[in-house]
Enzyme design. Structure first.
Site, PDB file in Angstrom:
ATOM      1  N   ARG A 114       7.507  18.889  -6.124  1.00 40.86           N
ATOM      2  CA  ARG A 114       6.505  17.846  -6.352  1.00 40.86           C
ATOM      3  C   ARG A 114       5.216  18.393  -6.943  1.00 40.86           C
ATOM      4  O   ARG A 114       4.335  17.631  -7.324  1.00 40.86           O
ATOM      5  CB  ARG A 114       6.217  17.091  -5.053  1.00 40.86           C
ATOM      6  CG  ARG A 114       7.406  16.306  -4.561  1.00 40.86           C
ATOM      7  CD  ARG A 114       6.997  15.249  -3.561  1.00 40.86           C
ATOM      8  NE  ARG A 114       8.152  14.555  -3.013  1.00 40.86           N
ATOM      9  CZ  ARG A 114       8.085  13.423  -2.333  1.00 40.86           C
ATOM     10  NH1 ARG A 114       6.914  12.856  -2.131  1.00 40.86           N
ATOM     11  NH2 ARG A 114       9.160  12.854  -1.847  1.00 40.86           N
ATOM     12  N   HIS A 120      12.907   6.759  -8.658  1.00 37.51           N
ATOM     13  CA  HIS A 120      11.632   6.248  -8.150  1.00 37.51           C
ATOM     14  C   HIS A 120      10.477   6.618  -9.074  1.00 37.51           C
ATOM     15  O   HIS A 120      10.359   7.759  -9.521  1.00 37.51           O
ATOM     16  CB  HIS A 120      11.376   6.831  -6.756  1.00 37.51           C
ATOM     17  CG  HIS A 120      10.395   6.064  -5.934  1.00 37.51           C
ATOM     18  ND1 HIS A 120       9.044   5.992  -6.244  1.00 37.51           N
ATOM     19  CD2 HIS A 120      10.561   5.322  -4.816  1.00 37.51           C
ATOM     20  CE1 HIS A 120       8.431   5.251  -5.344  1.00 37.51           C
ATOM     21  NE2 HIS A 120       9.319   4.822  -4.461  1.00 37.51           N
ATOM     22  N   THR A 141      14.910  11.846  -0.099  1.00 38.08           N
ATOM     23  CA  THR A 141      14.464  10.575   0.454  1.00 38.08           C
ATOM     24  C   THR A 141      15.117  10.384   1.804  1.00 38.08           C
ATOM     25  O   THR A 141      16.283  10.757   2.004  1.00 38.08           O
ATOM     26  CB  THR A 141      14.812   9.390  -0.470  1.00 38.08           C
ATOM     27  OG1 THR A 141      14.430   8.177   0.176  1.00 38.08           O
ATOM     28  CG2 THR A 141      16.301   9.328  -0.769  1.00 38.08           C
ATOM     29  N   ASN A 170       1.074   8.814  -5.990  1.00 40.48           N
ATOM     30  CA  ASN A 170      -0.155   9.602  -5.931  1.00 40.48           C
ATOM     31  C   ASN A 170      -0.006  10.925  -5.200  1.00 40.48           C
ATOM     32  O   ASN A 170      -0.888  11.781  -5.289  1.00 40.48           O
ATOM     33  CB  ASN A 170      -1.269   8.783  -5.261  1.00 40.48           C
ATOM     34  CG  ASN A 170      -2.099   8.015  -6.279  1.00 40.48           C
ATOM     35  OD1 ASN A 170      -2.245   8.434  -7.420  1.00 40.48           O
ATOM     36  ND2 ASN A 170      -2.624   6.879  -5.868  1.00 40.48           N
ATOM     37  N   CYS A 208       9.472   1.425   1.025  1.00 40.32           N
ATOM     38  CA  CYS A 208       9.798   0.480  -0.048  1.00 40.32           C
ATOM     39  C   CYS A 208      11.284   0.550  -0.392  1.00 40.32           C
ATOM     40  O   CYS A 208      11.932  -0.480  -0.614  1.00 40.32           O
ATOM     41  CB  CYS A 208       8.941   0.757  -1.284  1.00 40.32           C
ATOM     42  SG  CYS A 208       9.042   2.454  -1.913  1.00 40.32           S
ATOM     43  N   ARG A 233      -3.174   2.215  -3.120  1.00 41.53           N
ATOM     44  CA  ARG A 233      -2.287   1.333  -3.887  1.00 41.53           C
ATOM     45  C   ARG A 233      -1.785   0.157  -3.045  1.00 41.53           C
ATOM     46  O   ARG A 233      -1.939  -1.004  -3.421  1.00 41.53           O
ATOM     47  CB  ARG A 233      -1.084   2.126  -4.421  1.00 41.53           C
ATOM     48  CG  ARG A 233      -1.403   3.231  -5.405  1.00 41.53           C
ATOM     49  CD  ARG A 233      -2.088   2.728  -6.656  1.00 41.53           C
ATOM     50  NE  ARG A 233      -1.311   1.718  -7.360  1.00 41.53           N
ATOM     51  CZ  ARG A 233      -1.817   0.845  -8.220  1.00 41.53           C
ATOM     52  NH1 ARG A 233      -3.117   0.827  -8.455  1.00 41.53           N
ATOM     53  NH2 ARG A 233      -1.049  -0.019  -8.844  1.00 41.53           N
TER      54      ARG A 233
END
Length: 485
Positions: free
Chosen positions: A338, A320, A351, A324, A293, A139
């Site tokens: 996850r 968020h 995070t 992937n 990010c 990405r």
């Protein structure tokens, strides 16, 4: 009523015609003089007629005054007559100033405003191009490729020379797949240009840029000089190695001078948020990280808040988009939660962005906590900053300050500002800023504030990475007019 409609429609067509005359002048300034023209920070180069008209309309929102292409066209024309040297020139800000003074001689006005670069064009001083290699083509890798290709030429000097991917077998088929993924994107739309495949040389040709495709399972397999690549910056988009020892593998390759990680670095690796602590990069730093990010989105806003009001403590909640590394449907995953289906669930996770803030802003060390929720959207995220300040402030004053920071400060490329009751996440796809303050959602009561910051976690972050690449490659531009702050 009919006459009024005809007049409005004719004005629209006249403005389109003016922009059609302006576009080749903007292109010439970019390619011949290395001058990047902007409209309150938004690049005008390589933009459509409608986009440039919309950028002029945007001025009304940030300045409270109308700015027409009839105001800016004479200024762009004047710039082509002044033999300008390299710079980023904000035609929007100059247009507002020119209009406020009542117009006049556009050439004389621009000669005065751009005195630092008038007659500064030197066709011999183009500088040495810097080779860039993208290690990993997922990405972020593909978006970086798009931006690098878009910026090729015009004195940018960054040249995308190669991408490194895994793969063997049918090379021709693999190349077609790589080209197709670059050509079409479900989130960011089609590639702006042409892409072809040269299977014999194992390369992609995108808008005239020849990009070597190197197949390797580890950095140790690669000799970049064999492809004519020298003194390159390798941008590692895999996230496999995040410490100095792992990333040093790139430096052991012939033809590599530096490595840049597009993920939070560990250990002694410097985590850089461009616009905030890029000055910490020394000539001796051969391995650096562009942080995450989320860190890029929140640090500029936290910086300006702490400078003006002081931050006592706070909590950062990140909403968020899924990525992937999550599963499409429920399946085993080494991370907590996850493994559950990303498109079907909100997934509470952790995070490190709040702790990572201290690496870019040491003064906020230990003052922030953080958590994250992954949500079923493919791109664009939000950070909610719940903060206790040292000084009291009201909503109007706080928004006014952040608005000023977004349009007339050194953080103009990092902080964007929106004041609309109708915006949603998809409106920010492709936004090039690190973060966008949503003024309508701001809450300020005394020393307690809550800010909502949108960010394109793919494109906005990639633009921050490009800015670091430019910095470490000594690609810099004077920015005119100078910021008031």
């Amino acid at each position: 009523m009919s006459q009024q409609s005809d007049a409005v429609f004719q004005e629209w067509h006249d403005n389109q015609a003016i922009v059609e005359q302006m576009i080749p002048l903007i292109g010439s300034l970019y390619r011949h003089n290395n001058v990047v023209t902007t409209m309150f920070g938004r690049s005008l180069f390589n933009r459509s007629v409608i986009r440039i008209l919309k950028d002029h309309r945007f001025v009304r929102k940030v300045e409270g005054t109308e700015l027409s292409v009839t105001d800016t066209f004479p200024l762009v024309q004047a710039m082509t007559e002044l033999n300008l040297g390299p710079a980023h020139v904000d035609v929007g800000k100059l247009g507002v100033a020119f209009k406020k003074q009542g117009g006049g001689d556009a050439v004389a006005f621009m000669r005065e405003q751009l005195a630092e670069i008038v007659d500064g064009h030197d066709p011999q001083a183009t500088g040495e191009p810097k080779d860039v290699v993208l290690y990993g083509f997922g990405r972020i890798g593909r978006i970086l490729a798009r931006v690098l290709i878009e910026k090729a030429g015009g004195g940018n000097l960054l040249r995308l020379r190669a991408i490194v991917v895994r793969g063997r077998g049918d090379i021709a088929k693999d190349l077609e797949k790589r080209a197709s993924l670059l050509r079409r994107d479900s989130v960011h739309g089609p590639f702006d240009g042409t892409i072809s495949v040269d299977a014999e040389s194992r390369s992609l040709i995108a808008n005239g840029n020849v990009i070597q495709v190197i197949y390797a399972d580890s950095p140790s397999e690669i000799d970049y000089t064999a492809y004519g690549i020298n003194n390159a910056v390798v941008v590692d988009n895999t996230g496999i190695w995040r410490d100095e020892k792992g990333l040093s593998q790139h430096l052991e390759c012939k033809g590599v001078s530096k490595a840049l990680l597009t993920a939070p670095g560990k250990g002694d690796v410097k985590n850089i948020v461009f616009g905030i602590n890029h000055g910490d990069i020394s000539n001796d730093d051969r391995i650096i990280s562009a942080a995450s990010c989320t860190t890029n989105a929140i640090v500029p806003v936290l910086k300006v808040l702490n400078d003006e009001y002081g931050i006592e403590h706070g909590h950062v909640e990140t909403v968020h988009s899924y990525t992937n590394d999550q599963n499409l449907i429920d399946n085993y995953h080494k991370g907590d939660r996850r493994g559950r289906s990303a498109p079907l669930n909100m997934v509470l996770t952790e995070t490190g962005a709040a702790k990572a803030v201290a690496k870019a802003l040491p003064e906020l060390g230990g003052k922030l906590t953080g958590n994250a929720i992954r949500v079923p959207t493919p791109n664009v995220s939000m950070a909610i900053l719940n903060l206790s300040l040292d000084k009291e402030v009201d909503t109007e004053s706080l928004n006014g300050y952040l608005r000023r920071m977004s349009i007339d400060s050194d953080y103009q490329k990092q902080i964007d500002y929106v004041d609309s009751p109708e915006v949603v996440s998809s409106d920010f796809v492709g936004n090039r800023h690190a973060g966008i303050v949503d003024a309508q959602a701001t809450i300020a009561q005394g020393k307690h504030v809550v800010l909502y910051v949108w960010y394109d976690n793919e494109f906005g972050y990639s633009c921050q990475v490009i800015r670091i690449l430019q910095h470490i490659s000594n690609v810099s531009f004077l920015k005119l007019p100078h910021s008031a702050n």
